[in-house]
Scaffold this motif. Structure first.
Motif, PDB file in Angstrom:
ATOM      1  N   GLY A   8       0.825  -1.186   0.000  1.00  0.00           N
ATOM      2  CA  GLY A   8       0.000   0.000   0.000  1.00  0.00           C
ATOM      3  C   GLY A   8       0.856   1.232   0.000  1.00  0.00           C
ATOM      4  O   GLY A   8       2.073   1.177  -0.078  1.00  0.00           O
ATOM      5  N   ALA A   9       0.175   2.400   0.050  1.00  0.00           N
ATOM      6  CA  ALA A   9       0.903   3.655  -0.036  1.00  0.00           C
ATOM      7  C   ALA A   9       1.136   4.287   1.316  1.00  0.00           C
ATOM      8  O   ALA A   9       1.502   5.443   1.416  1.00  0.00           O
ATOM      9  N   ALA A  10       0.949   3.526   2.394  1.00  0.00           N
ATOM     10  CA  ALA A  10       1.032   4.086   3.740  1.00  0.00           C
ATOM     11  C   ALA A  10       2.412   4.639   4.042  1.00  0.00           C
ATOM     12  O   ALA A  10       2.566   5.570   4.819  1.00  0.00           O
ATOM     13  N   GLY A  11       3.458   4.069   3.411  1.00  0.00           N
ATOM     14  CA  GLY A  11       4.797   4.505   3.719  1.00  0.00           C
ATOM     15  C   GLY A  11       5.291   5.677   2.893  1.00  0.00           C
ATOM     16  O   GLY A  11       6.409   6.134   3.070  1.00  0.00           O
ATOM     17  N   VAL A  12       4.473   6.165   1.960  1.00  0.00           N
ATOM     18  CA  VAL A  12       4.892   7.262   1.086  1.00  0.00           C
ATOM     19  C   VAL A  12       4.714   8.586   1.814  1.00  0.00           C
ATOM     20  O   VAL A  12       3.648   8.885   2.349  1.00  0.00           O
ATOM     21  N   ASP A  13       5.767   9.392   1.830  1.00  0.00           N
ATOM     22  CA  ASP A  13       5.732  10.697   2.473  1.00  0.00           C
ATOM     23  C   ASP A  13       5.247  11.732   1.455  1.00  0.00           C
ATOM     24  O   ASP A  13       5.973  12.058   0.512  1.00  0.00           O
ATOM     25  N   PRO A  14       4.035  12.267   1.607  1.00  0.00           N
ATOM     26  CA  PRO A  14       3.503  13.184   0.593  1.00  0.00           C
ATOM     27  C   PRO A  14       4.280  14.486   0.481  1.00  0.00           C
ATOM     28  O   PRO A  14       4.386  15.063  -0.598  1.00  0.00           O
ATOM     29  N   GLU A  15       4.849  14.961   1.589  1.00  0.00           N
ATOM     30  CA  GLU A  15       5.658  16.181   1.518  1.00  0.00           C
ATOM     31  C   GLU A  15       6.903  15.964   0.683  1.00  0.00           C
ATOM     32  O   GLU A  15       7.267  16.787  -0.165  1.00  0.00           O
ATOM     33  N   GLN A  16       7.568  14.846   0.941  1.00  0.00           N
ATOM     34  CA  GLN A  16       8.773  14.537   0.178  1.00  0.00           C
ATOM     35  C   GLN A  16       8.452  14.321  -1.297  1.00  0.00           C
ATOM     36  O   GLN A  16       9.199  14.734  -2.188  1.00  0.00           O
ATOM     37  N   LEU A  17       7.300  13.686  -1.550  1.00  0.00           N
ATOM     38  CA  LEU A  17       6.955  13.317  -2.920  1.00  0.00           C
ATOM     39  C   LEU A  17       6.500  14.499  -3.754  1.00  0.00           C
ATOM     40  O   LEU A  17       6.897  14.655  -4.914  1.00  0.00           O
ATOM     41  N   GLU A  77       5.973   1.490  -4.446  1.00  0.00           N
ATOM     42  CA  GLU A  77       4.782   2.225  -4.036  1.00  0.00           C
ATOM     43  C   GLU A  77       4.882   3.698  -4.406  1.00  0.00           C
ATOM     44  O   GLU A  77       3.918   4.309  -4.857  1.00  0.00           O
ATOM     45  N   THR A  78       6.064   4.267  -4.207  1.00  0.00           N
ATOM     46  CA  THR A  78       6.261   5.656  -4.619  1.00  0.00           C
ATOM     47  C   THR A  78       6.126   5.780  -6.132  1.00  0.00           C
ATOM     48  O   THR A  78       5.521   6.730  -6.644  1.00  0.00           O
ATOM     49  N   LEU A  79       6.680   4.825  -6.850  1.00  0.00           N
ATOM     50  CA  LEU A  79       6.581   4.849  -8.306  1.00  0.00           C
ATOM     51  C   LEU A  79       5.118   4.772  -8.750  1.00  0.00           C
ATOM     52  O   LEU A  79       4.698   5.478  -9.679  1.00  0.00           O
ATOM     53  N   LEU A  80       4.328   3.942  -8.084  1.00  0.00           N
ATOM     54  CA  LEU A  80       2.907   3.847  -8.423  1.00  0.00           C
ATOM     55  C   LEU A  80       2.179   5.170  -8.194  1.00  0.00           C
ATOM     56  O   LEU A  80       1.319   5.573  -8.986  1.00  0.00           O
ATOM     57  N   GLU A  81       2.525   5.851  -7.097  1.00  0.00           N
ATOM     58  CA  GLU A  81       1.931   7.167  -6.849  1.00  0.00           C
ATOM     59  C   GLU A  81       2.251   8.116  -8.007  1.00  0.00           C
ATOM     60  O   GLU A  81       1.386   8.859  -8.482  1.00  0.00           O
ATOM     61  N   LEU A  82       3.490   8.107  -8.426  1.00  0.00           N
ATOM     62  CA  LEU A  82       3.904   8.969  -9.526  1.00  0.00           C
ATOM     63  C   LEU A  82       3.189   8.597 -10.822  1.00  0.00           C
ATOM     64  O   LEU A  82       2.780   9.476 -11.596  1.00  0.00           O
ATOM     65  N   ALA A 124      -7.059  -1.327 -10.480  1.00  0.00           N
ATOM     66  CA  ALA A 124      -6.503  -2.127  -9.386  1.00  0.00           C
ATOM     67  C   ALA A 124      -5.757  -1.290  -8.366  1.00  0.00           C
ATOM     68  O   ALA A 124      -5.540  -1.738  -7.239  1.00  0.00           O
ATOM     69  N   VAL A 125      -5.352  -0.069  -8.736  1.00  0.00           N
ATOM     70  CA  VAL A 125      -4.524   0.710  -7.820  1.00  0.00           C
ATOM     71  C   VAL A 125      -5.215   1.949  -7.263  1.00  0.00           C
ATOM     72  O   VAL A 125      -4.781   2.470  -6.234  1.00  0.00           O
ATOM     73  N   VAL A 126      -6.293   2.422  -7.902  1.00  0.00           N
ATOM     74  CA  VAL A 126      -6.886   3.678  -7.424  1.00  0.00           C
ATOM     75  C   VAL A 126      -7.426   3.560  -6.002  1.00  0.00           C
ATOM     76  O   VAL A 126      -7.403   4.535  -5.239  1.00  0.00           O
ATOM     77  N   ALA A 127      -7.884   2.381  -5.630  1.00  0.00           N
ATOM     78  CA  ALA A 127      -8.455   2.222  -4.289  1.00  0.00           C
ATOM     79  C   ALA A 127      -7.398   2.259  -3.198  1.00  0.00           C
ATOM     80  O   ALA A 127      -7.713   2.519  -2.028  1.00  0.00           O
ATOM     81  N   THR A 128      -6.139   2.028  -3.553  1.00  0.00           N
ATOM     82  CA  THR A 128      -5.090   1.979  -2.539  1.00  0.00           C
ATOM     83  C   THR A 128      -4.227   3.234  -2.522  1.00  0.00           C
ATOM     84  O   THR A 128      -3.348   3.363  -1.682  1.00  0.00           O
ATOM     85  N   ARG A 129      -4.467   4.151  -3.446  1.00  0.00           N
ATOM     86  CA  ARG A 129      -3.664   5.381  -3.459  1.00  0.00           C
ATOM     87  C   ARG A 129      -4.177   6.338  -2.396  1.00  0.00           C
ATOM     88  O   ARG A 129      -5.362   6.616  -2.320  1.00  0.00           O
ATOM     89  N   ARG A 130      -3.298   6.852  -1.571  1.00  0.00           N
ATOM     90  CA  ARG A 130      -3.690   7.724  -0.472  1.00  0.00           C
ATOM     91  C   ARG A 130      -2.946   9.063  -0.497  1.00  0.00           C
ATOM     92  O   ARG A 130      -3.076   9.856   0.403  1.00  0.00           O
ATOM     93  N   PHE A 161     -17.662  11.371  -4.338  1.00  0.00           N
ATOM     94  CA  PHE A 161     -16.633  11.215  -5.365  1.00  0.00           C
ATOM     95  C   PHE A 161     -15.934   9.867  -5.225  1.00  0.00           C
ATOM     96  O   PHE A 161     -15.655   9.192  -6.231  1.00  0.00           O
ATOM     97  N   ALA A 162     -15.654   9.457  -4.003  1.00  0.00           N
ATOM     98  CA  ALA A 162     -15.027   8.151  -3.780  1.00  0.00           C
ATOM     99  C   ALA A 162     -15.948   7.026  -4.238  1.00  0.00           C
ATOM    100  O   ALA A 162     -15.495   6.040  -4.849  1.00  0.00           O
ATOM    101  N   GLN A 163     -17.251   7.160  -3.953  1.00  0.00           N
ATOM    102  CA  GLN A 163     -18.226   6.154  -4.381  1.00  0.00           C
ATOM    103  C   GLN A 163     -18.278   6.062  -5.903  1.00  0.00           C
ATOM    104  O   GLN A 163     -18.320   4.967  -6.475  1.00  0.00           O
ATOM    105  N   LEU A 164     -18.277   7.216  -6.559  1.00  0.00           N
ATOM    106  CA  LEU A 164     -18.328   7.246  -8.019  1.00  0.00           C
ATOM    107  C   LEU A 164     -17.080   6.596  -8.617  1.00  0.00           C
ATOM    108  O   LEU A 164     -17.174   5.768  -9.535  1.00  0.00           O
ATOM    109  N   THR A 165     -15.912   6.949  -8.090  1.00  0.00           N
ATOM    110  CA  THR A 165     -14.656   6.397  -8.601  1.00  0.00           C
ATOM    111  C   THR A 165     -14.610   4.882  -8.398  1.00  0.00           C
ATOM    112  O   THR A 165     -14.160   4.143  -9.283  1.00  0.00           O
TER     113      THR A 165
END
Length: 238
Positions: A8-17, A77-82, A124-130, A161-165
């Motif tokens: 999952g994306a729990a370990g990705v630091d959004p500030e750093q990214l 995981e960081t690559l997937l976010e990107l 497959a990945v949109v539900a896990t992106r945070r 919006f989350a329900q629609l996606t």
């Protein structure tokens, strides 16, 4: 130590990214950019699926050593976010919402469907992106503006919006799976005979009634539109 996988994306630091410069954090300046890495990863995923996207394979695509990639993306995981945010740039909407929130939401959903069909790995990945990046946030901003006429509070609009996606992602997953299934005319005829026999056995009256109803258009676009209309038209905004 940098990793290729993850759950999952729990370990990705959004500030750093997203908020800090995208220059490599250590070592000699490489001959490629973060954008080149992401483009290579997206191309791999589009052509071969997410399983093909490994740090080693992406490094080979950009002509670099694996370790040099970790300056830009320390793990998969960081690559997937990107990757997700990069392709979200395709969802840019030039015109503001028209003020009819139901029609605007339906237009948004059709954009999402076309987008996910272009990139079959996305559902497959949109539900896990945070960690929404700038492109993702721009599209979210448009969706929230479309929901302004409902008078709902911010939390409710985010939920819709989350329900629609989630609906679009689930439908596209099914749609892609159905496209991959090959049925011969003989197989389809056998399935029709089987259902007719089941409907006529007297033990399934509800199914018999359903199968006797007029056949609706079964093109992927028509089916998606019917399902979407039921979802949007039935939303409770009270």
């Amino acid at each position: 130590m940098p990793q290729d996988g993850g759950s999952g994306a729990a370990g990705v630091d959004p500030e750093q990214l997203w908020l800090r410069p995208t220059e490599p954090r250590r070592g000699r300046r490489p001959s490629f950019t973060r954008e080149a890495i992401v483009l290579a990863a997206v191309a791999l995923a589009d052509a071969e699926g997410l399983e093909a996207v490994t740090m080693r394979r992406v490094a080979a695509e950009v002509g670099a050593g694996v370790m040099s990639l970790y300056s830009y993306a320390p793990d998969k995981e960081t690559l997937l976010e990107l990757m997700v945010d990069h392709v979200s740039g395709e969802l840019t909407v030039a015109d503001p919402p028209k003020g009819d929130w139901q029609a605007d939401l339906k237009a948004i959903a059709h954009l999402q469907r076309a987008h996910m069909l272009r990139h079959p790995w996305l559902p497959a990945v949109v539900a896990t992106r945070r960690v929404p990046g700038p492109n993702t946030l721009a599209f979210l901003e448009h969706a929230l503006a479309a929901l302004r006429p409902t008078g709902l509070d911010g939390a409710a609009k985010l939920e819709i919006f989350a329900q629609l996606t989630a609906f679009v992602a689930g439908h596209v997953t099914y749609e892609i799976a159905q496209t991959a299934v090959t049925r011969s005319p003989d197989r389809m005829a056998a399935e029709a005979r089987y259902l007719a026999a089941v409907a006529a056995d007297g033990r399934h009256p509800e199914l018999a009634e359903a199968l006797a109803a007029p056949v609706r258009p079964l093109t992927p676009e028509a089916t998606f539109t019917r399902f979407l209309n039921r979802l949007i038209d039935g939303l409770d905004t009270s």
